[in-house]
Motif scaffolding. Structure first.
Motif, PDB file in Angstrom:
ATOM      1  N   VAL A  52      84.418  99.344 -68.790  1.00 40.77           N
ATOM      2  CA  VAL A  52      83.598 100.535 -68.554  1.00 40.77           C
ATOM      3  C   VAL A  52      83.487 100.814 -67.058  1.00 40.77           C
ATOM      4  O   VAL A  52      83.583 101.957 -66.603  1.00 40.77           O
ATOM      5  CB  VAL A  52      82.194 100.367 -69.175  1.00 40.77           C
ATOM      6  N   ALA A  53      83.272  99.752 -66.263  1.00 42.60           N
ATOM      7  CA  ALA A  53      83.058  99.919 -64.822  1.00 42.60           C
ATOM      8  C   ALA A  53      84.318 100.330 -64.079  1.00 42.60           C
ATOM      9  O   ALA A  53      84.319 101.296 -63.312  1.00 42.60           O
ATOM     10  CB  ALA A  53      82.508  98.622 -64.225  1.00 42.60           C
ATOM     11  N   LEU A  54      85.404  99.599 -64.313  1.00 48.07           N
ATOM     12  CA  LEU A  54      86.640  99.842 -63.568  1.00 48.07           C
ATOM     13  C   LEU A  54      87.594 100.765 -64.307  1.00 48.07           C
ATOM     14  O   LEU A  54      88.087 101.738 -63.749  1.00 48.07           O
ATOM     15  CB  LEU A  54      87.338  98.513 -63.275  1.00 48.07           C
ATOM     16  N   GLY A  55      87.845 100.446 -65.575  1.00 45.91           N
ATOM     17  CA  GLY A  55      88.801 101.238 -66.341  1.00 45.91           C
ATOM     18  C   GLY A  55      88.368 102.673 -66.513  1.00 45.91           C
ATOM     19  O   GLY A  55      89.169 103.599 -66.414  1.00 45.91           O
ATOM     20  N   ALA A  56      87.065 102.870 -66.774  1.00 45.29           N
ATOM     21  CA  ALA A  56      86.560 104.226 -66.969  1.00 45.29           C
ATOM     22  C   ALA A  56      86.005 104.819 -65.688  1.00 45.29           C
ATOM     23  O   ALA A  56      85.550 105.966 -65.678  1.00 45.29           O
ATOM     24  CB  ALA A  56      85.479 104.223 -68.047  1.00 45.29           C
ATOM     25  N   GLY A  57      86.009 104.042 -64.609  1.00 46.57           N
ATOM     26  CA  GLY A  57      85.519 104.549 -63.340  1.00 46.57           C
ATOM     27  C   GLY A  57      84.033 104.828 -63.319  1.00 46.57           C
ATOM     28  O   GLY A  57      83.562 105.684 -62.579  1.00 46.57           O
ATOM     29  N   ALA A  58      83.265 104.090 -64.127  1.00 44.57           N
ATOM     30  CA  ALA A  58      81.831 104.361 -64.237  1.00 44.57           C
ATOM     31  C   ALA A  58      81.026 103.668 -63.148  1.00 44.57           C
ATOM     32  O   ALA A  58      79.937 104.118 -62.796  1.00 44.57           O
ATOM     33  CB  ALA A  58      81.320 103.925 -65.614  1.00 44.57           C
ATOM     34  N   GLY A  59      81.519 102.543 -62.639  1.00 42.48           N
ATOM     35  CA  GLY A  59      80.781 101.810 -61.623  1.00 42.48           C
ATOM     36  C   GLY A  59      79.609 101.037 -62.208  1.00 42.48           C
ATOM     37  O   GLY A  59      79.360 101.073 -63.416  1.00 42.48           O
ATOM     38  N   ALA A  60      78.890 100.357 -61.329  1.00 44.35           N
ATOM     39  CA  ALA A  60      77.774  99.520 -61.776  1.00 44.35           C
ATOM     40  C   ALA A  60      76.688 100.346 -62.455  1.00 44.35           C
ATOM     41  O   ALA A  60      76.105  99.937 -63.465  1.00 44.35           O
ATOM     42  CB  ALA A  60      77.186  98.756 -60.594  1.00 44.35           C
ATOM     43  N   ARG A  61      76.420 101.545 -61.924  1.00 39.96           N
ATOM     44  CA  ARG A  61      75.385 102.397 -62.515  1.00 39.96           C
ATOM     45  C   ARG A  61      75.787 102.838 -63.925  1.00 39.96           C
ATOM     46  O   ARG A  61      74.959 102.887 -64.832  1.00 39.96           O
ATOM     47  CB  ARG A  61      75.148 103.622 -61.625  1.00 39.96           C
ATOM     48  N   GLY A  62      77.061 103.156 -64.106  1.00 39.76           N
ATOM     49  CA  GLY A  62      77.536 103.570 -65.422  1.00 39.76           C
ATOM     50  C   GLY A  62      77.439 102.451 -66.446  1.00 39.76           C
ATOM     51  O   GLY A  62      77.097 102.682 -67.605  1.00 39.76           O
ATOM     52  N   VAL A  63      77.745 101.224 -66.002  1.00 41.11           N
ATOM     53  CA  VAL A  63      77.632 100.070 -66.898  1.00 41.11           C
ATOM     54  C   VAL A  63      76.175  99.847 -67.296  1.00 41.11           C
ATOM     55  O   VAL A  63      75.855  99.620 -68.464  1.00 41.11           O
ATOM     56  CB  VAL A  63      78.200  98.803 -66.232  1.00 41.11           C
ATOM     57  N   ALA A  64      75.289  99.907 -66.297  1.00 40.71           N
ATOM     58  CA  ALA A  64      73.863  99.721 -66.584  1.00 40.71           C
ATOM     59  C   ALA A  64      73.366 100.778 -67.558  1.00 40.71           C
ATOM     60  O   ALA A  64      72.591 100.478 -68.484  1.00 40.71           O
ATOM     61  CB  ALA A  64      73.061  99.780 -65.283  1.00 40.71           C
ATOM     62  N   LEU A  65      73.823 102.022 -67.393  1.00 39.84           N
ATOM     63  CA  LEU A  65      73.410 103.101 -68.282  1.00 39.84           C
ATOM     64  C   LEU A  65      73.950 102.886 -69.691  1.00 39.84           C
ATOM     65  O   LEU A  65      73.250 103.133 -70.685  1.00 39.84           O
ATOM     66  CB  LEU A  65      73.896 104.439 -67.729  1.00 39.84           C
ATOM     67  N   ALA A  66      75.200 102.407 -69.797  1.00 40.52           N
ATOM     68  CA  ALA A  66      75.789 102.149 -71.107  1.00 40.52           C
ATOM     69  C   ALA A  66      75.010 101.061 -71.846  1.00 40.52           C
ATOM     70  O   ALA A  66      74.737 101.181 -73.042  1.00 40.52           O
ATOM     71  CB  ALA A  66      77.259 101.741 -70.943  1.00 40.52           C
ATOM     72  N   TRP A  67      74.638 100.000 -71.130  1.00 40.74           N
ATOM     73  CA  TRP A  67      73.833  98.934 -71.737  1.00 40.74           C
ATOM     74  C   TRP A  67      72.453  99.454 -72.119  1.00 40.74           C
ATOM     75  O   TRP A  67      71.920  99.088 -73.173  1.00 40.74           O
ATOM     76  CB  TRP A  67      73.698  97.774 -70.749  1.00 40.74           C
ATOM     77  N   TRP A  68      71.878 100.283 -71.270  1.00 33.23           N
ATOM     78  CA  TRP A  68      70.539 100.818 -71.535  1.00 33.23           C
ATOM     79  C   TRP A  68      70.526 101.666 -72.796  1.00 33.23           C
ATOM     80  O   TRP A  68      69.580 101.618 -73.597  1.00 33.23           O
ATOM     81  CB  TRP A  68      70.066 101.634 -70.335  1.00 33.23           C
ATOM     82  N   ARG A  69      71.597 102.431 -73.029  1.00 31.51           N
ATOM     83  CA  ARG A  69      71.675 103.259 -74.230  1.00 31.51           C
ATOM     84  C   ARG A  69      71.770 102.412 -75.494  1.00 31.51           C
ATOM     85  O   ARG A  69      71.427 102.873 -76.587  1.00 31.51           O
ATOM     86  CB  ARG A  69      72.871 104.209 -74.143  1.00 31.51           C
ATOM     87  N   LEU A  70      72.258 101.190 -75.354  1.00 28.39           N
ATOM     88  CA  LEU A  70      72.433 100.325 -76.513  1.00 28.39           C
ATOM     89  C   LEU A  70      71.270  99.355 -76.707  1.00 28.39           C
ATOM     90  O   LEU A  70      71.333  98.475 -77.566  1.00 28.39           O
ATOM     91  CB  LEU A  70      73.734  99.515 -76.375  1.00 28.39           C
ATOM     92  N   ARG A  71      70.205  99.521 -75.936  1.00 28.42           N
ATOM     93  CA  ARG A  71      69.120  98.524 -75.962  1.00 28.42           C
ATOM     94  C   ARG A  71      68.480  98.378 -77.341  1.00 28.42           C
ATOM     95  O   ARG A  71      68.128  97.268 -77.749  1.00 28.42           O
ATOM     96  CB  ARG A  71      68.050  98.868 -74.923  1.00 28.42           C
ATOM     97  N   TRP A  72      68.338  99.505 -78.081  1.00 30.94           N
ATOM     98  CA  TRP A  72      67.697  99.403 -79.390  1.00 30.94           C
ATOM     99  C   TRP A  72      68.594  98.712 -80.405  1.00 30.94           C
ATOM    100  O   TRP A  72      68.113  98.011 -81.298  1.00 30.94           O
ATOM    101  CB  TRP A  72      67.279 100.788 -79.877  1.00 30.94           C
ATOM    102  N   VAL A  73      69.905  98.904 -80.269  1.00 28.29           N
ATOM    103  CA  VAL A  73      70.843  98.168 -81.133  1.00 28.29           C
ATOM    104  C   VAL A  73      70.695  96.672 -80.877  1.00 28.29           C
ATOM    105  O   VAL A  73      70.635  95.867 -81.807  1.00 28.29           O
ATOM    106  CB  VAL A  73      72.295  98.611 -80.862  1.00 28.29           C
ATOM    107  N   ILE A  74      70.609  96.309 -79.600  1.00 33.45           N
ATOM    108  CA  ILE A  74      70.486  94.899 -79.229  1.00 33.45           C
ATOM    109  C   ILE A  74      69.168  94.323 -79.722  1.00 33.45           C
ATOM    110  O   ILE A  74      69.130  93.236 -80.315  1.00 33.45           O
ATOM    111  CB  ILE A  74      70.603  94.742 -77.693  1.00 33.45           C
ATOM    112  N   VAL A  75      68.083  95.070 -79.507  1.00 31.99           N
ATOM    113  CA  VAL A  75      66.760  94.566 -79.883  1.00 31.99           C
ATOM    114  C   VAL A  75      66.626  94.429 -81.405  1.00 31.99           C
ATOM    115  O   VAL A  75      66.200  93.390 -81.917  1.00 31.99           O
ATOM    116  CB  VAL A  75      65.653  95.496 -79.329  1.00 31.99           C
ATOM    117  N   VAL A  76      66.993  95.484 -82.130  1.00 32.85           N
ATOM    118  CA  VAL A  76      66.807  95.478 -83.588  1.00 32.85           C
ATOM    119  C   VAL A  76      67.757  94.493 -84.266  1.00 32.85           C
ATOM    120  O   VAL A  76      67.335  93.636 -85.054  1.00 32.85           O
ATOM    121  CB  VAL A  76      66.996  96.895 -84.159  1.00 32.85           C
ATOM    122  N   LEU A  77      69.051  94.605 -83.972  1.00 30.45           N
ATOM    123  CA  LEU A  77      70.028  93.730 -84.609  1.00 30.45           C
ATOM    124  C   LEU A  77      69.844  92.286 -84.172  1.00 30.45           C
ATOM    125  O   LEU A  77      69.802  91.363 -85.007  1.00 30.45           O
ATOM    126  CB  LEU A  77      71.442  94.206 -84.287  1.00 30.45           C
TER     127      LEU A  77
END
Length: 199
Positions: A52-77
């Motif tokens: 996500v960071a390098l291949g998609a050119g998202a950088g550290a902020r993009g990775v953090a945002l991607a993880w943040w969007r998945l927080r409920w999946v992580i918490v519930v599952l």
């Protein structure tokens, strides 16, 4: 169809859509069939984050945002697995799911919808021999790949709106999320009808 593509000049942006979809499919197969330990699962998560960071050119902020969007999946599952199975199983199973979701998001963010559909149409072309229009399964697969990031974005809209009104987040968030999801489904239906596939 609502596109999630973001313009860029990263490695994944320049890669052919067919190779990206093949890589996603192979990754999903390997991750689903393998039974990695906790250390291996964490390595997979690290690799997915790097994609996500390098291949998609998202950088550290993009990775953090991607993880943040998945927080409920992580918490519930993860929480359910900790309670009903074990902490180790929670890390491994949740890690596999999150890894696949991160890779799917990297693909959808770096691949134009039209390019993805072209590849899928070619893939399903042999089905014409059985009377199946390749456009239909191609759209179904494409919609499936893009649905998780779409729902994550809708959930973020709901949370932002509730925070702006000073409403405490909770189960009631499901109602506006359902409304937005139904509206998105209507938009997709209109797009399919415009392409002559809604009949």
């Amino acid at each position: 169809m609502i596109s999630l593509y973001r313009t860029g000049d990263s490695i994944l942006h320049r890669a052919p859509a067919g190779w990206k979809l093949l890589g996603l499919a192979v990754s999903a197969l390997i991750i689903s069939l393998a039974r990695p330990g906790t250390g291996w699962t964490l390595l997979l998560l690290g690799v997915a984050s790097l994609v996500v960071a390098l291949g998609a050119g998202a950088g550290a902020r993009g990775v953090a945002l991607a993880w943040w969007r998945l927080r409920w999946v992580i918490v519930v599952l993860g929480g359910a697995l900790v309670v009903f199975v074990s902490a180790s199983a929670a890390v491994q199973s949740t890690g596999r799911v999150v890894t696949l979701l991160l890779l799917a998001e990297a693909v959808t963010r770096t691949t134009r919808t039209s390019d993805m559909l072209d590849v899928l149409r070619r893939l399903f072309r042999p089905l014409r021999a059985f009377g199946v229009d390749p456009e239909t399964p191609a759209l179904a697969v494409s919609l499936t790949i893009t649905m998780v990031p779409v729902l994550a974005g809708l959930l973020e809209q709901v949370r932002d709106a509730q925070r702006a009104r000073g409403v405490r987040l909770g189960v009631r968030s499901a109602v506006p999320l359902l409304v937005l999801a139904m509206k998105h489904a209507d938009d997709v239906g209109d797009a399919l009808s415009a392409r002559g596939l809604g009949r």
